[in-house]
Design an enzyme around this catalytic site. Structure first.
Site, PDB file in Angstrom:
ATOM      1  N   SER A 187      15.041   3.643 -17.374  1.00 20.95           N
ATOM      2  CA  SER A 187      14.949   2.896 -16.117  1.00 20.95           C
ATOM      3  C   SER A 187      15.911   3.502 -15.096  1.00 20.95           C
ATOM      4  O   SER A 187      15.787   4.692 -14.788  1.00 20.95           O
ATOM      5  CB  SER A 187      15.221   1.411 -16.380  1.00 20.95           C
ATOM      6  OG  SER A 187      14.766   0.627 -15.307  1.00 20.95           O
ATOM      7  N   ASP A 239       3.502   0.545 -17.324  1.00 18.61           N
ATOM      8  CA  ASP A 239       4.748   0.215 -16.641  1.00 18.61           C
ATOM      9  C   ASP A 239       4.466   0.140 -15.146  1.00 18.61           C
ATOM     10  O   ASP A 239       4.297   1.162 -14.485  1.00 18.61           O
ATOM     11  CB  ASP A 239       5.802   1.291 -16.928  1.00 18.61           C
ATOM     12  CG  ASP A 239       7.150   0.969 -16.308  1.00 18.61           C
ATOM     13  OD1 ASP A 239       7.261  -0.037 -15.578  1.00 18.61           O
ATOM     14  OD2 ASP A 239       8.103   1.725 -16.552  1.00 18.61           O
ATOM     15  N   HIS A 253       7.246  -1.052 -19.607  1.00 20.06           N
ATOM     16  CA  HIS A 253       8.582  -0.496 -19.392  1.00 20.06           C
ATOM     17  C   HIS A 253       9.327  -0.348 -20.717  1.00 20.06           C
ATOM     18  O   HIS A 253      10.326   0.356 -20.789  1.00 20.06           O
ATOM     19  CB  HIS A 253       9.342  -1.427 -18.441  1.00 20.06           C
ATOM     20  CG  HIS A 253      10.467  -0.776 -17.700  1.00 20.06           C
ATOM     21  ND1 HIS A 253      10.318   0.355 -16.929  1.00 20.06           N
ATOM     22  CD2 HIS A 253      11.784  -1.106 -17.600  1.00 20.06           C
ATOM     23  CE1 HIS A 253      11.480   0.684 -16.386  1.00 20.06           C
ATOM     24  NE2 HIS A 253      12.385  -0.174 -16.790  1.00 20.06           N
TER      25      HIS A 253
END
Length: 743
Positions: free
Chosen positions: A599, A685, A717
């Site tokens: 991320s 995602d 994600h």
């Protein structure tokens, strides 16, 4: 290695309906493997009986061979002993709760069921075609509230009825995708009467009937965002009553009070007739009128997770001050129902409140908060006098009362989740560290003072469950240490050091710099089934995990210094930590370093790839942002991009911080890339779209840089499916071994 036959349960698989049970893996050594990690049971929700004598809880077990999980229920005496399994079928059972008659309610197949405390006399209470996702019984159990999905076409049009096989979607507004799904349904809470025999009446009432708003909030909200009053006459709930662009740019979620008899609702956060100030959807709300001082009294930020005091005089909830800022400091708000007066009970604690519960005396609350990389238990009274009750090198999870004590989930960098009982009776606690103390004495010195006072007035948590003891006892874990180093802005940062098991101080080890996501997620004592430091250590790596600028637990000022400065101090902190480790830790091999992260951590890796000055031998980026101009319009939660970047990239009057952010996007420094990189991404995602991973991998290969792409068409994600999880781990360690261990 483990024998895969053990992942099916106790006996080899004979049919598709075989139960996945507690895993008892065969280990060939004491070093953790991906298979050993996936064999561990994962404790989920839990509930203490009204008399405090028993606890019912859920555990999920995973089968790599079947590529799925099975969730079961256990019951255990609060004074310890062996837990007893209640689930005896192949169907998952979850979300246990005690009903006043002593029975246990639970979810199975999208319906509410109940059973006696010994697991017998099972009864299906609802018939909703398997649509229930969460529930709460009223205190007297005469009503039940449950969550179901409803069709929603606020952003995506319904396709013509004569085209039932059409897969296209006509989109007219934002919030058409969220997290990993297209928004064609939204959750609503319903209430229904409970019949004399315990079954639930078919007639139900949607408490948001006719309102096109989700409740609880997507994508992670559940029953914790709904609360019954002690007399069962009212329901408090949190809801962001917005759609389209207004929804996508705003975090303004309010607490509403619903009267069960009349069906009337009132907003507890804002006065009647409140009109939101006009908002520019392409700019940060940081300096817009909605966050002006005179509007903060109207709670324009996130307000979630309401709870009533036991006597019903107060409602508390978690409250963030500002709109558009998802990482603002969560405060514990106290609302007096008779007067409408609001006060905040945790102002002296300069870190977010993550969970809380009321004590039975109506004047004491317990809460969890992170400080210096540890999530501990605190208490406050109605005057806002905060005391720290535990000081473990651990993270405590959600909490609830069990008699006069606190029941909590606890995990650490060296232990998966188990349930603990914290005896708080008569415990005075200690004064928590304040940012003023840190400023006066320094972070490291203040932490040392706190450690010295640890034995004075702190509670001692007692372990109740030992879910994975049969596996953990056969594994060797590496030591975890704390170190402080100077930052380039004259402050101090703390980083965790995790050493390999069977550590030899005379050796030099390849070392990983861990880059955290968020960018405002703590590097605390978390236990992860993917980013697990102990499995990295078991593969022979030292891990350096910095609490850089931008992370909670070091004061709000420290946390906020990352927004608008993604390539500034936080990146200096990463490089400062790894440089400090290389200079001062003799066992760190400065010639065998890698940077890894997901991320924002993946973004950090992409940025470091163009700025590391040959420190690292390889990189791994999972679901990272690569091109921030693309990311601005790719992501579904626009408030995030607005707050962090400050402006849309096309704004001619964009701020200096926005200009710096876009000018320093990782994709603009690919010409400096010279180090092998592994890019990982999930195609579902929608937070950081897969085109970011494709772009980084393609750029690396076109540049002639050694690269690999691991793409998951069916993951978001995160990586949630067992076989994908094993593939992730194997690919991760193969890549590191190729560049850090090859001769």
């Amino acid at each position: 290695m483990l024998s895969l036959a053990f992942f099916a349960g106790v006996a080899p698989i004979k049919s598709e309906t075989e139960v996945i049970q507690k895993q008892r893996p065969v280990l060939k050594s004491d070093l953790m493997t991906p298979e050993a990690l996936w064999a561990m049971g994962r404790i989920g929700s839990y509930a203490a009986s009204a008399d405090g004598k028993k606890v019912v809880y859920q555990v999920s077990y995973y089968s790599v061979k079947q590529n799925k999980s099975h969730t079961v229920l256990y019951i255990i005496d609060a004074n310890g002993g062996e837990p007893r399994i209640l689930t005896a079928s192949a169907k998952s059972e979850s979300d246990p709760a005690w009903i006043p008659d002593g029975r246990i309610a639970y979810l199975c197949g999208g319906e509410i069921w109940s059973m006696t405390a010994d697991g017998t006399d099972r009864r299906q209470l609802t018939k909703t075609d398997g649509k229930i996702e969460g529930y709460k019984f009223s205190p007297d159990a005469k009503r039940v509230m449950y969550i179901k999905q409803l069709p929603y076409h606020g952003a995506i049009e319904a396709n013509p009825s004569d085209l039932p096989k059409a897969t296209g979607r006509i989109v007219n507004d934002l919030n058409y995708r969220h997290w990993d799904h297209y928004v064609e349904e939204i959750p609503h809470p319903f209430i229904a009467q409970v019949n004399a025999d315990g079954t639930v009446a078919a007639q139900e009432k949607d408490i948001l009937e006719g309102e096109p708003f989700e409740c609880p909030a997507a994508p992670f909200g559940g029953a914790e965002q709904l609360a019954w009053s002690p007399d069962g006459k009212s329901i408090a709930y949190s809801c962001r009553k917005k759609e389209g662009v207004a929804y996508a740019i705003s975090t303004d979620t309010d607490i509403f009070l619903y009267d069960v008899e009349s069906g009337k609702t009132r907003n507890l956060c804002k006065p009647e007739g409140y009109k939101e100030p006009e908002i520019d959807a392409t700019k940060s709300m940081k300096n817009q009128k909605v966050n002006a001082a005179d509007n903060l009294k109207n709670n324009p930020g996130y307000d979630t997770n309401p709870q009533f005091s036991p006597d019903g005089k107060y409602i508390t909830w978690l409250s963030m001050p500002r709109n558009g800022y998802e990482s603002d400091r969560n405060r514990l708000c106290l609302y007096e129902l008779s007067t409408g007066k609001k006060s905040y009970l945790t102002e002296s604690f300069d870190s977010p409140v993550d969970d809380y519960c009321w004590a039975s005396d109506n004047k004491t609350l317990y809460f969890l908060g992170v400080w210096h990389g540890q999530e501990n238990l605190y208490t406050t009274n109605l005057k806002g006098e905060v005391r720290q009750l535990t000081d473990d090198w651990a993270d405590f999870g959600s909490i609830q009362m069990i008699g006069s004590n606190v029941l909590a989930e606890r995990h650490s960098l060296s232990a998966p989740a188990d349930l603990y009982i914290i005896n708080v009776k008569g415990v005075k606690g200690i004064q928590p560290i304040t940012t003023a103390k840190v400023a006066a004495k320094g972070a490291a010195a203040t932490a040392a003072d706190q450690k010295a006072s640890k034995a004075k007035g702190l509670a001692e948590p007692k372990q109740l469950t030992f879910e994975n003891k049969h596996i953990l006892d056969r594994l060797a874990f590496g030591d975890c240490e704390q170190r402080w180093c100077a930052t380039t802005d004259g402050k101090e940062e703390m980083y965790w050091i995790i050493k390999p098991p069977h550590f030899d101080p005379t050796k030099k080890y390849p070392t990983l710099l861990f880059c955290e996501g968020g960018p405002q997620s703590p590097v605390s004592q978390f236990w992860s089934y993917r980013w697990n430091f102990q499995i990295m250590a078991a593969h022979g790596y030292v891990i350096i995990a910095p609490n850089r600028h931008g992370l909670p637990g070091f004061g709000q000022k420290w946390l906020e210094e990352v927004s608008g400065d993604w390539t500034g101090q936080c990146m200096d902190d990463y490089l400062g930590a790894i440089d400090d480790a290389c200079a001062n830790l003799s066992f760190v091999d400065k010639d065998r370093l890698a940077a890894v992260g997901a991320s924002f951590g993946g973004y950090s890796v992409y940025w470091l790839a163009g700025h590391h000055n040959k420190r690292f031998k390889c990189f791994i980026a999972h679901d990272g942002a690569f091109n921030l101009e693309s990311m601005y319009t790719d992501t579904e939660e626009v408030w995030f991009s607005n707050w962090e970047y400050e402006d849309a990239y096309w704004n001619k009057d964009r701020s200096a911080a926005a200009k710096k952010t876009y000018d320093n996007s990782p994709h603009k420094f690919v010409d400096n890339w010279d180090t092998p990189i592994l890019c990982i991404h999930g195609e579902k995602d929608y937070r950081i779209n897969a085109n970011q991973g494709f772009g980084a991998f393609n750029a690396a290969r076109l540049k002639g840089v050694e690269a690999q792409l691991l793409i998951f068409p069916d993951e978001n994600h995160w990586v949630l499916k067992p076989q994908n999880g094993i593939l992730w781990q194997r690919t991760f360690f193969n890549w590191l071994s190729r560049w850090l261990k090859a001769n």
